[in-house]
Design a protein around this motif. Structure first.
Motif, PDB file in Angstrom:
ATOM      1  N   PRO A 177       0.853  -1.083   0.089  1.00 57.70           N
ATOM      2  CA  PRO A 177      -0.066  -0.075  -0.190  1.00 57.70           C
ATOM      3  C   PRO A 177       0.900   1.070  -0.100  1.00 57.70           C
ATOM      4  CG  PRO A 177      -0.721  -1.505   1.637  1.00 57.70           C
ATOM      5  CD  PRO A 177       0.588  -2.206   1.228  1.00 57.70           C
ATOM      6  N   ASN A 178       0.412   2.374  -0.603  1.00 50.17           N
ATOM      7  CA  ASN A 178       1.245   3.479  -0.758  1.00 50.17           C
ATOM      8  C   ASN A 178       1.445   4.017   0.676  1.00 50.17           C
ATOM      9  OD1 ASN A 178       2.137   5.587  -2.576  1.00 50.17           O
ATOM     10  ND2 ASN A 178       0.729   6.926  -1.962  1.00 50.17           N
ATOM     11  N   ASN A 179       0.782   3.829   1.590  1.00 46.12           N
ATOM     12  CA  ASN A 179       0.831   4.480   2.994  1.00 46.12           C
ATOM     13  C   ASN A 179       2.421   3.877   3.735  1.00 46.12           C
ATOM     14  OD1 ASN A 179      -1.477   5.671   2.629  1.00 46.12           O
ATOM     15  ND2 ASN A 179      -2.751   4.249   4.109  1.00 46.12           N
ATOM     16  N   ALA A 180       2.470   2.534   3.215  1.00 39.63           N
ATOM     17  CA  ALA A 180       3.430   2.070   3.739  1.00 39.63           C
ATOM     18  C   ALA A 180       5.009   1.943   3.073  1.00 39.63           C
ATOM     19  CB  ALA A 180       3.282   0.410   3.851  1.00 39.63           C
ATOM     20  N   LEU A 181       5.156   2.722   1.992  1.00 43.72           N
ATOM     21  CA  LEU A 181       6.176   2.715   1.275  1.00 43.72           C
ATOM     22  C   LEU A 181       7.442   3.210   2.123  1.00 43.72           C
ATOM     23  CD1 LEU A 181       4.969   4.232  -2.089  1.00 43.72           C
ATOM     24  CD2 LEU A 181       5.349   1.897  -1.682  1.00 43.72           C
ATOM     25  N   ARG A 182       7.361   4.161   2.693  1.00 40.88           N
ATOM     26  CA  ARG A 182       8.432   4.737   3.566  1.00 40.88           C
ATOM     27  C   ARG A 182       8.355   4.401   4.860  1.00 40.88           C
ATOM     28  NH1 ARG A 182      12.591   6.401   0.121  1.00 40.88           N
ATOM     29  NH2 ARG A 182      11.829   7.364  -1.589  1.00 40.88           N
ATOM     30  N   ARG A 183       7.056   4.550   5.317  1.00 42.16           N
ATOM     31  CA  ARG A 183       6.885   4.387   6.971  1.00 42.16           C
ATOM     32  C   ARG A 183       7.245   3.212   7.434  1.00 42.16           C
ATOM     33  NH1 ARG A 183       5.291   8.327  10.023  1.00 42.16           N
ATOM     34  NH2 ARG A 183       4.305   6.937  11.554  1.00 42.16           N
ATOM     35  N   VAL A 184       6.718   2.017   6.703  1.00 45.33           N
ATOM     36  CA  VAL A 184       6.881   0.767   6.986  1.00 45.33           C
ATOM     37  C   VAL A 184       8.075   0.142   6.353  1.00 45.33           C
ATOM     38  CG1 VAL A 184       5.963  -1.662   7.051  1.00 45.33           C
ATOM     39  CG2 VAL A 184       4.548   0.347   7.537  1.00 45.33           C
ATOM     40  N   TRP A 185       8.322   0.142   4.927  1.00 47.96           N
ATOM     41  CA  TRP A 185       9.518  -0.749   4.432  1.00 47.96           C
ATOM     42  C   TRP A 185      10.544  -0.087   4.269  1.00 47.96           C
ATOM     43  CZ3 TRP A 185       8.948  -5.497   3.547  1.00 47.96           C
ATOM     44  CH2 TRP A 185       7.397  -6.273   3.510  1.00 47.96           C
ATOM     45  N   GLY A 186      10.738   1.302   4.027  1.00 49.20           N
ATOM     46  CA  GLY A 186      11.848   2.294   3.978  1.00 49.20           C
ATOM     47  C   GLY A 186      12.302   2.263   5.192  1.00 49.20           C
ATOM     48  N   ALA A 187      11.403   2.502   6.439  1.00 50.30           N
ATOM     49  CA  ALA A 187      12.149   2.511   7.773  1.00 50.30           C
ATOM     50  C   ALA A 187      12.660   1.320   8.083  1.00 50.30           C
ATOM     51  CB  ALA A 187      11.026   2.701   8.639  1.00 50.30           C
ATOM     52  N   THR A 188      12.142   0.218   7.659  1.00 46.65           N
ATOM     53  CA  THR A 188      12.825  -1.436   8.044  1.00 46.65           C
ATOM     54  C   THR A 188      14.239  -1.467   7.331  1.00 46.65           C
ATOM     55  OG1 THR A 188      10.537  -2.001   8.202  1.00 46.65           O
ATOM     56  CG2 THR A 188      12.271  -3.728   8.007  1.00 46.65           C
ATOM     57  N   PHE A 189      14.268  -0.853   6.230  1.00 38.70           N
ATOM     58  CA  PHE A 189      15.666  -1.146   5.393  1.00 38.70           C
ATOM     59  C   PHE A 189      16.640  -0.282   6.252  1.00 38.70           C
ATOM     60  CE2 PHE A 189      12.775  -1.873   1.361  1.00 38.70           C
ATOM     61  CZ  PHE A 189      12.534  -2.914   1.647  1.00 38.70           C
ATOM     62  N   ASP A 190      15.976   0.806   6.621  1.00 40.94           N
ATOM     63  CA  ASP A 190      17.264   1.853   7.169  1.00 40.94           C
ATOM     64  C   ASP A 190      17.520   1.394   8.645  1.00 40.94           C
ATOM     65  OD1 ASP A 190      17.023   3.467   5.107  1.00 40.94           O
ATOM     66  OD2 ASP A 190      15.231   4.791   5.932  1.00 40.94           O
ATOM     67  N   SER A 191      16.631   0.686   9.239  1.00 42.04           N
ATOM     68  CA  SER A 191      16.965   0.378  10.568  1.00 42.04           C
ATOM     69  C   SER A 191      17.139  -1.012  11.337  1.00 42.04           C
ATOM     70  CB  SER A 191      15.899   0.934  11.703  1.00 42.04           C
ATOM     71  OG  SER A 191      14.666   0.256  11.555  1.00 42.04           O
ATOM     72  N   ARG A 192      16.680  -1.939  10.359  1.00 45.20           N
ATOM     73  CA  ARG A 192      16.740  -3.408  10.737  1.00 45.20           C
ATOM     74  C   ARG A 192      17.995  -4.287  10.155  1.00 45.20           C
ATOM     75  NH1 ARG A 192      14.119  -3.102  15.556  1.00 45.20           N
ATOM     76  NH2 ARG A 192      11.754  -2.426  15.250  1.00 45.20           N
ATOM     77  N   PHE A 193      18.729  -3.667   9.469  1.00 46.87           N
ATOM     78  CA  PHE A 193      19.794  -4.211   8.758  1.00 46.87           C
ATOM     79  C   PHE A 193      21.323  -3.596   9.278  1.00 46.87           C
ATOM     80  CE2 PHE A 193      16.613  -5.075   5.856  1.00 46.87           C
ATOM     81  CZ  PHE A 193      16.853  -6.456   5.231  1.00 46.87           C
ATOM     82  N   LYS A 194      22.034  -4.870   9.669  1.00 41.71           N
ATOM     83  CA  LYS A 194      23.405  -4.194  10.076  1.00 41.71           C
ATOM     84  C   LYS A 194      24.192  -3.612   9.138  1.00 41.71           C
ATOM     85  CE  LYS A 194      23.889  -8.085  13.323  1.00 41.71           C
ATOM     86  NZ  LYS A 194      24.739  -9.471  13.608  1.00 41.71           N
ATOM     87  N   ALA A 195      24.268  -3.854   7.614  1.00 43.67           N
ATOM     88  CA  ALA A 195      24.546  -3.014   6.695  1.00 43.67           C
ATOM     89  C   ALA A 195      23.515  -2.786   5.735  1.00 43.67           C
ATOM     90  CB  ALA A 195      25.678  -4.039   5.961  1.00 43.67           C
ATOM     91  N   LYS A 196      23.294  -1.623   5.833  1.00 42.31           N
ATOM     92  CA  LYS A 196      21.992  -1.085   5.047  1.00 42.31           C
ATOM     93  C   LYS A 196      21.867  -1.625   3.516  1.00 42.31           C
ATOM     94  CE  LYS A 196      19.760   3.251   3.853  1.00 42.31           C
ATOM     95  NZ  LYS A 196      19.661   4.767   3.893  1.00 42.31           N
ATOM     96  N   PRO A 197      21.016  -2.247   2.923  1.00 36.50           N
ATOM     97  CA  PRO A 197      20.707  -2.566   1.640  1.00 36.50           C
ATOM     98  C   PRO A 197      20.577  -1.577   0.811  1.00 36.50           C
ATOM     99  CG  PRO A 197      18.960  -3.189   2.917  1.00 36.50           C
ATOM    100  CD  PRO A 197      19.658  -2.419   3.768  1.00 36.50           C
ATOM    101  N   SER A 198      20.832  -1.983  -0.400  1.00 35.48           N
ATOM    102  CA  SER A 198      20.236  -0.972  -1.393  1.00 35.48           C
ATOM    103  C   SER A 198      18.841  -1.049  -1.816  1.00 35.48           C
ATOM    104  CB  SER A 198      20.959  -0.977  -2.905  1.00 35.48           C
ATOM    105  OG  SER A 198      20.878  -2.503  -3.102  1.00 35.48           O
ATOM    106  N   TYR A 199      18.070  -0.001  -1.741  1.00 34.86           N
ATOM    107  CA  TYR A 199      16.650  -0.262  -1.994  1.00 34.86           C
ATOM    108  C   TYR A 199      16.210   1.038  -2.894  1.00 34.86           C
ATOM    109  CZ  TYR A 199      15.244   3.021   1.922  1.00 34.86           C
ATOM    110  OH  TYR A 199      15.180   4.125   2.887  1.00 34.86           O
ATOM    111  N   TRP A 200      14.773   0.863  -3.559  1.00 37.22           N
ATOM    112  CA  TRP A 200      14.147   1.771  -4.644  1.00 37.22           C
ATOM    113  C   TRP A 200      12.739   1.776  -4.108  1.00 37.22           C
ATOM    114  CZ3 TRP A 200      10.141   1.524  -7.779  1.00 37.22           C
ATOM    115  CH2 TRP A 200      10.198   2.442  -8.797  1.00 37.22           C
ATOM    116  N   VAL A 201      12.114   3.024  -3.947  1.00 39.74           N
ATOM    117  CA  VAL A 201      10.787   3.042  -3.572  1.00 39.74           C
ATOM    118  C   VAL A 201       9.902   3.623  -4.776  1.00 39.74           C
ATOM    119  CG1 VAL A 201       9.214   3.872  -1.852  1.00 39.74           C
ATOM    120  CG2 VAL A 201      11.361   2.868  -1.281  1.00 39.74           C
ATOM    121  N   SER A 202       8.632   3.201  -5.069  1.00 38.57           N
ATOM    122  CA  SER A 202       8.140   3.784  -6.198  1.00 38.57           C
ATOM    123  C   SER A 202       7.824   5.208  -6.284  1.00 38.57           C
ATOM    124  CB  SER A 202       7.243   2.763  -6.420  1.00 38.57           C
ATOM    125  OG  SER A 202       6.097   3.013  -5.539  1.00 38.57           O
TER     126      SER A 202
END
Length: 698
Positions: A177-202
């Motif tokens: 859902p559009n609501n979760a692009l940054r607040r859920v998925w983006g935030a998880t990529f930023d905070s839940r990986f020891k080495a931040k992965p590469s990611y792209w958001v639509s």
């Protein structure tokens, strides 16, 4: 040796070949009778089996799980007439001679659990259980993916990422859902990986310019996701993993969104696939079809057609058979095992002068009077509507000219129309009405002169099924209007300060109606609060609105529609949710509640149901709760919590029971209809349920 002779001497066999399983030697007449008796329907026999007579049963390999379950249930019931030992032997042979034989065999793990070291957090016990279940059953059942039924706020985002990492995918595509692009998925990529992965958001627009570790597409960007998947597979040879977030939004196979997701799965050929939601099945058995299309190679168009006929586009009998299948292909997380928040729910019963006009009795009388008036109106203007309809048909006749195929389609349309006008049977003639409606929308209306399009659209309904048009108008203009008026009036009289002021944190108020949201905004502002609102017109600013609500201590409450804020947005800065009306579906309540009742919530959570009190007389505020209870029963059946209830869907009751109720009103007032047909769209959103299986709206 004939099948009959085999049966007589007890020679039973089970074979699987070319996608079909054949059972021979059974007394099929008795088995057929037993199935019909046990499940009180002939649909299973008629549609699950391609052959069912003379000692032979044949069915598609996909249905092996269902058939085994059916035979096991027959063995256990005392209502059985078929031979118990024969049934038990067939179950043994199914387990030995079909693809079912691989389910209990040991196999090599498909997951590398060392990949979990990439994350800053360890999986919860339920998340470990999910990984283990996926590792065991996906290979055993020959699946491409699985369903994760994990309530909102229980960590399903991380569960899916844990799985993608363990399956060692090279690229992960998330549909969200559009609501979760940054607040859920983006935030998880930023905070839940020891080495931040590469990611792209639509929300960046376009298509990813290279292969990213993770790419997140909102629902309306599925075309871009398909293009990107083609690039990953054709150009980079990446192993792709696909995650569908809030998958309950893809349960309708006829929707373009769902069709595009199915296409994405074909293009990506994923090494793993997860459909996940707190409420993956809203209420209807047919909602499983899109999921099964993407995860089970044995699921075909023929299988899908059979499932629609057995389980219907409405929830029906034999839901326990479907629940058994879902139990094999889904992992369900019980929220209480993950989220242990203290919570309480109270009913705020509200009364005010004049509320009696919102009782069902008052609205029933109003609807009857409306029907009388509209019936007289259409009778007086019948000739005019028919003339408009005939004019549109004549314009169409001129346009198609002598084209042979167009002429054949037109003759078919005319034949069906004569049947509909002459006396419509909602069961026997359903497909006729569907054909005519589609023909009018695609072949007639788009080509009519501008001034005739709207009038023809109106006239065709009057000519074909005036009584349903009247009913749709009654339910929309009277009942629909009164429902909104009821909640608007409740908003004017509600005293919400007690709940807002006594909340340890902030408060969220949910409603289904924009008019009610606007009234609540006005009332809370006048009471000295500083509210923010979330609905269709403000959704583009959702991120900034939630940020203000979180950071500004003076802003409270947040008022939102269920549609705009019931999914994908954590609101742990609040711990009180006021449900100003109860939506029709249980999943909407669960999703809205999960905005505050979720992992990381550090305060007790409070829920308030605002209900109109009319001294015990049923009203349109309280009736929604009955529909929610019905919806809960349907979900429980399909997800395996219970079985055996004989219920129908809101769609079914809107086109049968509520119509029967209106017929009684018409008879009481001496009213008749000159044409009979059921419109499956006219009254679909407008149904009220009684606690029994007797359904009506007013």
């Amino acid at each position: 040796m004939s099948n009959l002779f085999k049966r007589l001497i007890g020679m039973l066999s089970v074979t699987e070949k070319n996608g079909f399983i054949t059972i021979t030697g059974l007394d099929t007449a008795r088995v057929s009778k037993d199935i019909t008796k046990l499940w009180s329907t002939s649909r299973v026999n008629a549609h699950m089996f391609t052959k069912f007579h003379r000692g032979e049963l044949r069915f598609e390999s996909f249905f092996a799980i269902e058939v085994r379950y059916i035979l096991e249930q027959l063995i256990e019931t005392s209502k059985r007439s078929a031979n118990t030992r024969a049934l038990a032997r067939i179950v043994e042979l199914l387990n030995e001679n079909t693809w079912l034989n691989r389910i209990d065999k040991p196999h090599q793990s498909i997951l590398n659990r060392k990949a979990l070291e990439r994350f800053t957090v360890k999986p919860l016990e339920a998340q470990y259980d999910f990984l283990n279940t996926y590792d065991r059953l996906v290979p055993a059942l020959g699946l491409r993916g699985y369903m994760l039924a994990s309530p909102a706020g229980t960590g399903k985002t991380l569960s899916s990422l844990f799985l993608a990492a363990c399956i060692e995918a090279d690229a992960v595509i998330v549909i969200s859902p559009n609501n979760a692009l940054r607040r859920v998925w983006g935030a998880t990529f930023d905070s839940r990986f020891k080495a931040k992965p590469s990611y792209w958001v639509s929300d960046q627009g376009g298509v990813p310019d290279r292969a990213y570790d993770y790419s997140v597409f909102h629902y309306e960007a599925l075309d871009s996701a398909i293009v990107y998947a083609q690039y990953l597979v054709a150009k980079t040879n990446k192993r792709v993993f696909v995650i569908l977030d809030e998958c309950h939004n893809f349960n309708n196979e006829e929707s373009l969104r769902t069709q595009k997701f199915i296409e994405l799965c074909k293009v990506a050929n994923p090494v793993g696939l997860i459909w996940m939601s707190g409420t993956p099945i809203k209420a209807l058995g047919s909602e499983c079809v899109p999921f099964l299309r993407t995860v089970d190679p044995l699921f075909t168009d023929v299988t899908a057609a059979a499932m629609y006929k057995i389980f219907g586009k409405s929830a029906a009998r034999a839901n326990d058979i479907l629940a058994h299948r879902i139990g094999h292909v889904s992992f369900k997380v019980e929220k209480a095992t993950v989220v242990a928040n203290v919570s309480d729910t109270v009913d705020y019963k509200l009364s005010f002068k004049g509320a009696e006009r919102f009782t069902l009795d008052a609205i029933r009388d109003e609807i009857v009077q409306f029907i009388i008036e509209r019936t007289a109106y259409y009778k007086a203007n019948k000739a005019e509507y028919r003339a408009i309809y005939d004019q549109g048909i004549e314009e169409h006749r001129k346009r198609i000219g002598s084209n042979p195929q167009a002429q054949r389609d037109f003759l078919k349309y005319q034949s069906y129309i004569r049947t509909i006008i002459g006396g419509f049977d909602p069961v026997a003639h359903k497909e006729l009405a569907k054909f005519c409606n589609l023909y009018e929308k695609k072949e007639i209306i788009p080509y009519l002169p501008k001034g005739l399009k709207q009038s023809f659209t109106e006239a065709r309904s009057v000519v074909k099924y005036v009584h349903l048009k009247i009913r749709g108008e009654a339910l929309g203009r009277v009942l629909g209007r009164r429902r909104i008026e009821c909640f608007v009036e409740m908003a004017k009289h509600a005293e919400l300060s007690e709940y807002i002021d006594n909340s340890e944190k902030k408060t969220v108020i949910f409603t289904s109606y924009v008019e009610v949201l606007e009234q609540l905004q006005k009332e809370t502002s006048e009471d000295g609060y500083n509210p923010l609102v979330v609905y269709g017109a403000t959704n583009k600013n959702l991120g900034s609105i939630i940020q203000r609500f979180e950071r500004d201590p003076d802003i409270n409450p947040l008022i939102a529609t269920f549609d705009s804020l019931s999914t994908a947005v954590p609101l742990i800065m609040a711990n009180t949710a006021i449900m100003f009306n109860q939506p029709f579906r249980q999943h909407e309540i669960e999703q809205a509640s999960a905005r505050i009742d979720r992992l990381d919530q550090d305060s007790p959570v409070h829920f308030v149901n605002v209900l109109l009190d009319t001294n015990g007389v049923p009203n349109i505020s309280t009736r929604n709760l009955d529909i929610v209870e019905w919806s809960r029963q349907q979900v429980d059946q399909i997800m395996g919590n219970s079985s055996g209830l004989d219920n129908v869907s809101v769609e079914s009751l809107a086109t049968s029971h509520s119509i029967d109720r209106l017929d009684k009103f018409m008879d009481t007032h001496g009213l008749t209809y000159e044409a009979v047909e059921v419109s499956f769209e006219a009254v679909r959103p407008l149904a009220v349920i009684e606690p029994t299986t007797s359904f009506y709206y007013f």
